[in-house]
Design an enzyme around this catalytic site. Structure first.
Site, PDB file in Angstrom:
ATOM      1  NE  ARG A   1     -19.479  59.567  65.263  1.00 29.87           N
ATOM      2  CZ  ARG A   1     -18.521  59.928  66.134  1.00 29.87           C
ATOM      3  NH1 ARG A   1     -17.261  60.015  65.738  1.00 29.87           N
ATOM      4  NH2 ARG A   1     -18.823  60.184  67.394  1.00 29.87           N
TER       5      ARG A   1
ATOM      6  CB  SER B   1      -2.817  62.986  61.293  1.00 32.88           C
ATOM      7  OG  SER B   1      -3.043  64.261  61.869  1.00 32.88           O
ATOM      8  NE  ARG B   2      -3.364  69.341  58.768  1.00 35.19           N
ATOM      9  CZ  ARG B   2      -4.138  70.412  58.888  1.00 35.19           C
ATOM     10  NH1 ARG B   2      -3.763  71.557  58.335  1.00 35.19           N
ATOM     11  NH2 ARG B   2      -5.270  70.344  59.550  1.00 35.19           N
TER      12      ARG B   2
ATOM     13  CG  HIS C   1     -12.716  67.420  50.871  1.00 35.44           C
ATOM     14  ND1 HIS C   1     -14.096  67.355  50.952  1.00 35.44           N
ATOM     15  CD2 HIS C   1     -12.270  67.132  52.117  1.00 35.44           C
ATOM     16  CE1 HIS C   1     -14.455  67.058  52.191  1.00 35.44           C
ATOM     17  NE2 HIS C   1     -13.370  66.929  52.914  1.00 35.44           N
TER      18      HIS C   1
ATOM     19  CE  LYS D   1     -21.751  66.020  54.142  1.00 37.77           C
ATOM     20  NZ  LYS D   1     -21.933  67.331  54.785  1.00 37.77           N
TER      21      LYS D   1
ATOM     22  CG  ASP E   1     -19.969  71.030  57.651  1.00 36.67           C
ATOM     23  OD1 ASP E   1     -19.585  69.974  58.164  1.00 36.67           O
ATOM     24  OD2 ASP E   1     -19.230  72.011  57.472  1.00 36.67           O
TER      25      ASP E   1
END
Length: 344
Positions: free
Chosen positions: A33, A51-52, A94, A112, A191
């Protein structure tokens, strides 16, 4: 004094800020998004995804029209063609991913919450300062036009002395959802709860006292938390977050002179709010298209403006606000007995 009209949002022209070359670490739901919003509404350049899994990175790059795909963050960060990195990995990644990006000399926008706890957040802030790089939390709601108008109303004292903030954020999740996974720092606080506490800190500053109670689910993850925060100005924040049910996701800021009610789909997303005077029945309405994640571009535009201005912190979402939010979340988790695996 109750305003005669609402202030105008102080939005930046998306095409009047530096066009940064972006890399994304973590090709998940929010990254998609974010990428779509940048491509449709800005002049920012998406040049790489990591990405992994090389296959997953390649699939994301193909879908989103990104020229480079890497099978690790380390590979992406060696590229000299990247100015800024957007970190959209799971919560417990993060901090290490942010450290890695800053050590590679990249400006970094971290989804966040900025980190798992205030200690980690302070570590990111100290490294960014030492490196002379911009580090910013992608608390996207803070950069929305709606939030800027609310900020101006608060700065102008339109609500008078603040007394009460009420907010909830509850969503129904099936037990197999990653939010119930202790290995991914599961539970509602990272979240959903970060929006609640971040909002209360934005309105009235860091709390001076916190009372919290929680409800656990099998597997060692918190499922529901209710909180009462008291702030220096005397305001009480009454907050609830849950993974068991859908709640209105609304918020109210109640002052002596006026009350601001934020409804719509979610208080932190694009949508309406109403300002009502305490006496005389005066009402002002704000509304906008409820296009939700299309407006993710505002945080990227602000980030690019900060880089162009040579800033190492955002004046809209300074690292002190991110640290204060995490410090309050730390205390809530202490009271409800929620310890993440990385903290044990």
């Amino acid at each position: 004094m109750f305003p005669s009209s609402l202030p105008k949002a102080r939005t930046l022209d998306p095409h009047a800020v530096p066009s940064l070359r972006w890399g994304i670490i973590g090709p998940g739901w929010i990254a998609e998004r974010f990428a779509r919003a940048l491509k449709e509404f800005t002049s920012q350049q998406l040049v790489a995804i990591a990405s992994r899994s090389q296959d997953r990175a390649s699939a994301f790059a193909s879908k989103m029209g990104i020229p480079q795909a890497f099978g690790s963050a380390a590979e992406l960060l060696t590229s000299p063609d990247i100015d800024a990195v957007y970190i959209a990995t799971p919560h417990n990644h993060h901090y290490p991913d942010g450290l890695q990006a800053l050590n590679a000399g990249k400006h970094v926008l971290i989804e966040k919450p900025l980190a798992l706890n205030a200690q980690q957040a302070r570590g990111l802030a100290e490294l960014a300062k030492a490196k002379g790089l911009l580090c910013m939390e992608a608390m996207w709601c803070d950069f929305l036009p709606k939030y800027d108008i609310i900020t101006q109303l608060l700065e102008d004292g339109a609500l008078g002395d603040l007394h009460t903030l009420l907010a909830d954020h509850g969503e129904f999740f099936t037990p197999d959802h990653r939010i119930f996974n202790a290995d991914l720092a599961g539970g509602p606080m990272m979240d959903l709860g970060s929006y609640l506490i971040g909002f209360s800190v934005k309105v009235a500053g860091a709390p001076v006292s916190i009372h919290a109670t929680g409800q656990q689910v099998p597997g060692g993850v918190n499922g529901q938390t209710s909180m009462l925060l008291t702030h220096n100005n005397g305001m009480h924040s009454v907050l609830n977050t849950t993974l068991f049910s859908n709640t209105p996701c609304a918020a109210v800021i109640a002052g002596r002179d006026a009350t601001l009610e934020i409804g719509g789909a979610s208080f932190y997303a694009p949508g309406p709010f109403t300002l009502t005077s305490s006496q005389g029945g005066k009402v002002l309405h704000f509304d906008e298209p409820r296009n939700r994640y299309d407006q993710l571009f505002h945080e990227a535009v602000h980030f690019a403006w900060c880089v162009g201005q040579g800033k190492t912190e955002s004046p809209v979402r300074p690292l002190s606000a991110s640290i204060d939010t995490l410090a309050a979340m730390d205390e809530v988790r202490r009271q409800i007995g929620q310890v993440f695996n990385e903290e044990k």
